[in-house]
Design an enzyme around this catalytic site. Structure first.
Site, PDB file in Angstrom:
ATOM      1  N   LEU A 220      -4.836  -5.920  -6.211  1.00  0.00           N
ATOM      2  CA  LEU A 220      -4.698  -6.797  -7.368  1.00  0.00           C
ATOM      3  C   LEU A 220      -5.932  -7.651  -7.618  1.00  0.00           C
ATOM      4  O   LEU A 220      -5.829  -8.811  -8.008  1.00  0.00           O
ATOM      5  CB  LEU A 220      -3.459  -7.687  -7.186  1.00  0.00           C
ATOM      6  CG  LEU A 220      -2.152  -6.925  -6.959  1.00  0.00           C
ATOM      7  CD1 LEU A 220      -0.999  -7.903  -6.765  1.00  0.00           C
ATOM      8  CD2 LEU A 220      -1.882  -5.967  -8.098  1.00  0.00           C
TER       9      LEU A 220
ATOM     10  N   GLU B   8       5.434   8.220  -8.302  1.00  0.00           N
ATOM     11  CA  GLU B   8       4.014   7.926  -8.093  1.00  0.00           C
ATOM     12  C   GLU B   8       3.402   8.605  -6.867  1.00  0.00           C
ATOM     13  O   GLU B   8       2.284   9.150  -6.962  1.00  0.00           O
ATOM     14  CB  GLU B   8       3.801   6.412  -7.998  1.00  0.00           C
ATOM     15  CG  GLU B   8       3.889   5.709  -9.321  1.00  0.00           C
ATOM     16  CD  GLU B   8       3.637   4.216  -9.196  1.00  0.00           C
ATOM     17  OE1 GLU B   8       2.829   3.698  -9.979  1.00  0.00           O
ATOM     18  OE2 GLU B   8       4.244   3.575  -8.296  1.00  0.00           O
TER      19      GLU B   8
ATOM     20  N   ASP C 186      -7.454  -1.114 -15.738  1.00  0.00           N
ATOM     21  CA  ASP C 186      -6.696   0.027 -16.264  1.00  0.00           C
ATOM     22  C   ASP C 186      -7.386   0.696 -17.450  1.00  0.00           C
ATOM     23  O   ASP C 186      -6.730   1.155 -18.394  1.00  0.00           O
ATOM     24  CB  ASP C 186      -5.288  -0.419 -16.680  1.00  0.00           C
ATOM     25  CG  ASP C 186      -4.565  -1.142 -15.567  1.00  0.00           C
ATOM     26  OD1 ASP C 186      -4.697  -0.718 -14.402  1.00  0.00           O
ATOM     27  OD2 ASP C 186      -3.859  -2.133 -15.856  1.00  0.00           O
TER      28      ASP C 186
ATOM     29  N   HIS D 214      -1.461   3.680 -11.980  1.00  0.00           N
ATOM     30  CA  HIS D 214      -0.858   2.600 -12.759  1.00  0.00           C
ATOM     31  C   HIS D 214       0.519   3.052 -13.237  1.00  0.00           C
ATOM     32  O   HIS D 214       0.675   4.191 -13.693  1.00  0.00           O
ATOM     33  CB  HIS D 214      -1.748   2.260 -13.962  1.00  0.00           C
ATOM     34  CG  HIS D 214      -1.230   1.134 -14.796  1.00  0.00           C
ATOM     35  ND1 HIS D 214      -1.328  -0.176 -14.406  1.00  0.00           N
ATOM     36  CD2 HIS D 214      -0.590   1.129 -15.999  1.00  0.00           C
ATOM     37  CE1 HIS D 214      -0.786  -0.950 -15.334  1.00  0.00           C
ATOM     38  NE2 HIS D 214      -0.330  -0.186 -16.301  1.00  0.00           N
TER      39      HIS D 214
ATOM     40  N   GLY E  31       0.807  -1.220   0.000  1.00  0.00           N
ATOM     41  CA  GLY E  31       0.000   0.000   0.000  1.00  0.00           C
ATOM     42  C   GLY E  31       0.837   1.265   0.000  1.00  0.00           C
ATOM     43  O   GLY E  31       0.586   2.185   0.775  1.00  0.00           O
ATOM     44  N   SER E  32       1.841   1.330  -0.879  1.00  0.00           N
ATOM     45  CA  SER E  32       2.753   2.477  -0.869  1.00  0.00           C
ATOM     46  C   SER E  32       2.032   3.784  -1.173  1.00  0.00           C
ATOM     47  O   SER E  32       2.359   4.823  -0.592  1.00  0.00           O
ATOM     48  CB  SER E  32       3.899   2.253  -1.856  1.00  0.00           C
ATOM     49  OG  SER E  32       3.405   2.012  -3.159  1.00  0.00           O
TER      50      SER E  32
ATOM     51  N   ASN F 239      -7.284   4.797  -9.258  1.00  0.00           N
ATOM     52  CA  ASN F 239      -6.138   3.905  -9.181  1.00  0.00           C
ATOM     53  C   ASN F 239      -4.944   4.599  -9.818  1.00  0.00           C
ATOM     54  O   ASN F 239      -5.106   5.485 -10.659  1.00  0.00           O
ATOM     55  CB  ASN F 239      -6.437   2.602  -9.940  1.00  0.00           C
ATOM     56  CG  ASN F 239      -5.286   1.610  -9.876  1.00  0.00           C
ATOM     57  OD1 ASN F 239      -4.758   1.325  -8.804  1.00  0.00           O
ATOM     58  ND2 ASN F 239      -4.887   1.091 -11.023  1.00  0.00           N
TER      59      ASN F 239
END
Length: 200
Positions: A88, A177, A148, A107, A12-13, A105
């Site tokens: 995931l 990110e 995605d 990606h 969970g970065s 999200n």
């Protein structure tokens, strides 16, 4: 103040970066729930250490039941926006319907290139290198029923150098990110980036 819930399968970065921004007073939001499909996900312990309620909802045995539990849990937590942080699993129809236009999200590629089922983590960067792309990056997008696939809200570009391999490219994209995710959330919270009517 906007209520955020997080879905994470592993570390969970992205969630960690958002919680740090909230605690630093850099993001006017409240973390109300962290959910994982894995009981041992490090993201859960991190969330609990930061005062965030957690929940484990396995998805493999009964995906329809898991979808119903997730939609209910998010609603009961009064979630305004759902943030996927390395989750995931494909979301089910009940959760997607209940939070339509309110799930985002991040990606690790410039969508729509190098997205879709099976393309996550190191695999994405391997695909970028194999394709000979000279530009990669990360994309924040709305989540829908396809991997995605939803509308792209923001992105950051990262040059692919001649000496890059998947590992070196992954390191630079991963480093970029958190800032992209936090900045996108800041724009949503401020109203500069509008997702649906009524979210504020």
């Amino acid at each position: 103040m906007m209520n955020l819930a997080f879905l994470a399968s592993n570390n969970g970065s992205g969630m960690r970066a958002v919680l740090a921004a909230i605690e630093a007073g850099e993001l006017a939001a409240r973390a109300v729930l962290a959910v994982s499909n894995r009981k041992g996900a490090p993201a859960l312990e991190f969330a609990r250490d930061h005062g965030v309620s957690t929940l484990v909802i396995p998805t493999l045995g009964d995906p329809d039941g898991a979808d119903a539990r997730l939609a209910q849990a998010l609603s009961e937590a009064r979630t305004d926006l759902v943030v996927l942080s390395g989750y995931l699993r494909k979301l089910g129809p009940l959760t997607l319907a209940a939070f339509c236009g309110r799930i985002i999200n991040i990606h690790p590629a410039l969508l729509p290139r190098h997205g879709g089922e099976g393309l996550y983590g190191r695999r994405v960067h391997e695909a970028v290198i194999a394709a000979g792309d000279t530009l990669s990056g990360a994309s924040v997008h709305l989540v829908d029923a396809e991997y995605d696939h939803g509308e792209i809200l923001a992105r950051v570009e990262i040059s692919v150098t001649a000496g890059d391999d998947a590992g070196s490219l992954e390191a630079r994209v991963t480093a970029a990110e958190p800032r992209l995710l936090v900045e996108t959330l800041r724009r949503i919270v401020s109203g500069d980036l509008r997702l649906i009517q009524g979210i504020q």
